[in-house]
Enzyme design. Structure first.
Site, mmCIF file in Angstrom:
data_model
loop_
_atom_site.group_PDB
_atom_site.id
_atom_site.type_symbol
_atom_site.label_atom_id
_atom_site.label_comp_id
_atom_site.label_asym_id
_atom_site.label_seq_id
_atom_site.Cartn_x
_atom_site.Cartn_y
_atom_site.Cartn_z
ATOM 1 C CE1 TYR A 101 37.291 37.870 33.952
ATOM 2 C CE2 TYR A 101 36.720 40.107 34.564
ATOM 3 C CZ TYR A 101 36.691 39.098 33.592
ATOM 4 O OH TYR A 101 36.141 39.271 32.359
ATOM 5 C CB SER A 148 37.056 43.278 31.368
ATOM 6 O OG SER A 148 36.030 43.554 31.966
HETATM 7 N N1 LIG Z 1 30.595 38.583 28.998
HETATM 8 C C1 LIG Z 1 31.179 39.740 29.626
HETATM 9 O O1 LIG Z 1 30.568 40.461 30.239
HETATM 10 C C2 LIG Z 1 32.620 40.224 29.412
HETATM 11 C C3 LIG Z 1 32.860 41.455 29.857
HETATM 12 C C4 LIG Z 1 34.395 41.929 29.724
HETATM 13 C C5 LIG Z 1 35.073 41.158 29.533
HETATM 14 N N2 LIG Z 1 34.900 39.775 28.877
HETATM 15 C C6 LIG Z 1 35.903 38.837 28.456
HETATM 16 O O2 LIG Z 1 35.515 38.446 27.172
HETATM 17 C C7 LIG Z 1 36.430 37.393 26.888
HETATM 18 C C8 LIG Z 1 35.442 36.057 26.335
HETATM 19 O O3 LIG Z 1 34.510 36.196 27.400
HETATM 20 P P1 LIG Z 1 32.914 35.602 26.854
HETATM 21 O O4 LIG Z 1 32.042 36.596 27.707
HETATM 22 O O5 LIG Z 1 32.602 35.561 25.464
HETATM 23 O O6 LIG Z 1 32.659 34.046 27.585
HETATM 24 P P2 LIG Z 1 32.195 32.935 27.121
HETATM 25 O O7 LIG Z 1 30.981 33.099 26.244
HETATM 26 O O8 LIG Z 1 32.108 31.943 28.454
HETATM 27 O O9 LIG Z 1 33.494 32.368 26.196
HETATM 28 C C9 LIG Z 1 34.669 31.941 26.693
HETATM 29 C C10 LIG Z 1 35.553 31.083 25.910
HETATM 30 O O10 LIG Z 1 36.932 30.909 26.404
HETATM 31 C C11 LIG Z 1 37.068 29.622 26.088
HETATM 32 N N3 LIG Z 1 37.790 29.235 27.462
HETATM 33 C C12 LIG Z 1 37.584 29.199 28.731
HETATM 34 N N4 LIG Z 1 38.555 28.717 29.366
HETATM 35 C C13 LIG Z 1 39.584 28.129 28.697
HETATM 36 C C14 LIG Z 1 40.650 27.428 28.794
HETATM 37 N N5 LIG Z 1 41.221 27.052 29.905
HETATM 38 N N6 LIG Z 1 41.617 27.115 27.859
HETATM 39 C C15 LIG Z 1 40.802 27.445 26.564
HETATM 40 N N7 LIG Z 1 39.761 28.116 26.261
HETATM 41 C C16 LIG Z 1 39.090 28.414 27.271
HETATM 42 C C17 LIG Z 1 35.798 28.622 26.010
HETATM 43 O O11 LIG Z 1 36.052 27.695 25.344
HETATM 44 P P3 LIG Z 1 35.788 26.168 25.982
HETATM 45 O O12 LIG Z 1 34.813 26.104 26.776
HETATM 46 O O13 LIG Z 1 35.760 25.706 24.299
HETATM 47 O O14 LIG Z 1 37.305 26.086 26.157
HETATM 48 C C18 LIG Z 1 34.942 29.995 25.306
HETATM 49 O O15 LIG Z 1 35.165 29.748 23.877
HETATM 50 C C19 LIG Z 1 37.048 36.797 28.099
HETATM 51 O O16 LIG Z 1 38.307 37.117 28.217
HETATM 52 C C20 LIG Z 1 36.195 37.510 29.116
HETATM 53 O O17 LIG Z 1 36.858 37.792 30.341
HETATM 54 C C21 LIG Z 1 33.662 39.127 28.880
#
Ligand SMILES: NC(=O)c1ccc[n+]([C@@H]2O[C@H](COP(=O)([O-])OP(=O)(O)OC[C@H]3O[C@@H](n4cnc5c(N)ncnc54)[C@H](OP(=O)(O)O)[C@@H]3O)[C@@H](O)[C@H]2O)c1
Length: 243
Positions: A139, A129
């Site tokens: 984080y 990120s």
């Molecule tokens: N959205 C943003 O603004 C943003 C910006 C920068 C970076 N990111 C990064 O992008 C990545 C994906 O996030 P996203 O934004 O797509 O969020 P999201 O829509 O909430 O998806 C998160 C995914 O992670 C899985 N997950 C969460 N906790 C877990 C655990 N303990 N064990 C296994 N799986 C787990 C969830 O699946 P289950 O619920 O099925 O476990 C879900 O599939 C993350 O690493 C996040 O830090 C996001």
């Protein structure tokens, strides 16, 4: 085409990555906690198997490590945030966050690399990120680790193995809703998860080590990487005071 293991494919960026890799013809191993959503996605894709696991649980992570040894693509994407200051949070919540964002990334990479080295080919895409450039809680520190870890791996691995840190800015997914974060902000600040996913995959295929989707976040990253740390700390302090 080979086998791709994607963590966190049930929503957001990970789901888009899984769909794209499936369209490219890879067989998928889908890993996260929600078995129902994993199975729905596997049915939709048609070339995927599911491995339900909570990556903060060391035994469940070990089961994923077992299958990671034979993959061609490893996508460490699973993640979430905690909407509490370190001064107010529960230590077990902080530990679980670090286990998912750091320990799982490290252990799955360690499990996948020997097979990739033996084949002389492999791709590791670690979803980090832009938050890793700024000092703000566990984080940000964990994402800084993911970025630097990926850069170090990219330097150490042989030519056929590409390691990329994908560093998105704010992206429309379930991330903020799950953490009960009310971010708001102007529309231009939000990225599309599909575009983020495709950029990360393209950059990893090309061998680009740092993948930062969109001009605006490349500009933000440039400023954050070159600004005095004292300035970043004062921005972080002000944000902490604002709540
Ligand atoms: N959205 C943003 O603004 C943003 C910006 C920068 C970076 N990111 C990064 O992008 C990545 C994906 O996030 P996203 O934004 O797509 O969020 P999201 O829509 O909430 O998806 C998160 C995914 O992670 C899985 N997950 C969460 N906790 C877990 C655990 N303990 N064990 C296994 N799986 C787990 C969830 O699946 P289950 O619920 O099925 O476990 C879900 O599939 C993350 O690493 C996040 O830090 C996001």
């Amino acid at each position: 085409m080979g086998v791709a293991l994607v963590t966190g494919p049930t929503a957001g960026i990970g789901r888009e990555i899984a769909v794209e890799l499936s369209l490219q013809g890879h067989d998928l191993i889908l890993v996260s906690r929600d078995r129902v959503r994993l199975e729905e996605l596997a049915t939709e894709l048609g070339n995927a198997e599911v491995l339900p696991a909570d990556l903060s649980d060391r035994d469940q992570l070990a089961a994923v490590e077992q299958v990671a040894g034979d993959v061609d693509w490893l996508v460490n994407n699973a993640g979430y945030g905690i909407n509490a200051s370190f001064l107010d949070s529960e230590i077990d919540d902080e530990q679980a966050l670090l286990d998912v964002l750091v320990t799982a990334v490290m252990r799955l990479s360690h499990a996948a690399l020997p097979g990739m080295v033996a084949k002389g080919r492999g791709r590791i895409l670690n979803v980090s990120s832009v938050a890793g450039w700024v000092p703000f809680g566990t984080y940000s520190a964990a994402k800084a680790w993911v970025t630097v870890f990926s850069e170090g791996l990219a330097a150490q691995t042989p030519a056929g193995i590409h390691v990329t840190a994908l560093c998105p800015g704010f992206t429309r997914t379930e991330f903020h809703e799950r953490a009960a974060m009310d971010v708001g902000g102007p529309g231009w600040m939000w990225l599309n998860a599909g575009e983020v996913a495709r950029q990360g995959l393209r950059d990893c295929e090309r061998g680009t080590v740092l993948s930062i989707p969109s001009m605006r976040y490349r500009a933000v990253s440039m400023v954050a990487q070159h600004a005095p740390r004292s300035l970043l700390r004062s921005v972080s302090k002000r944000r902490g005071e604002d709540g």
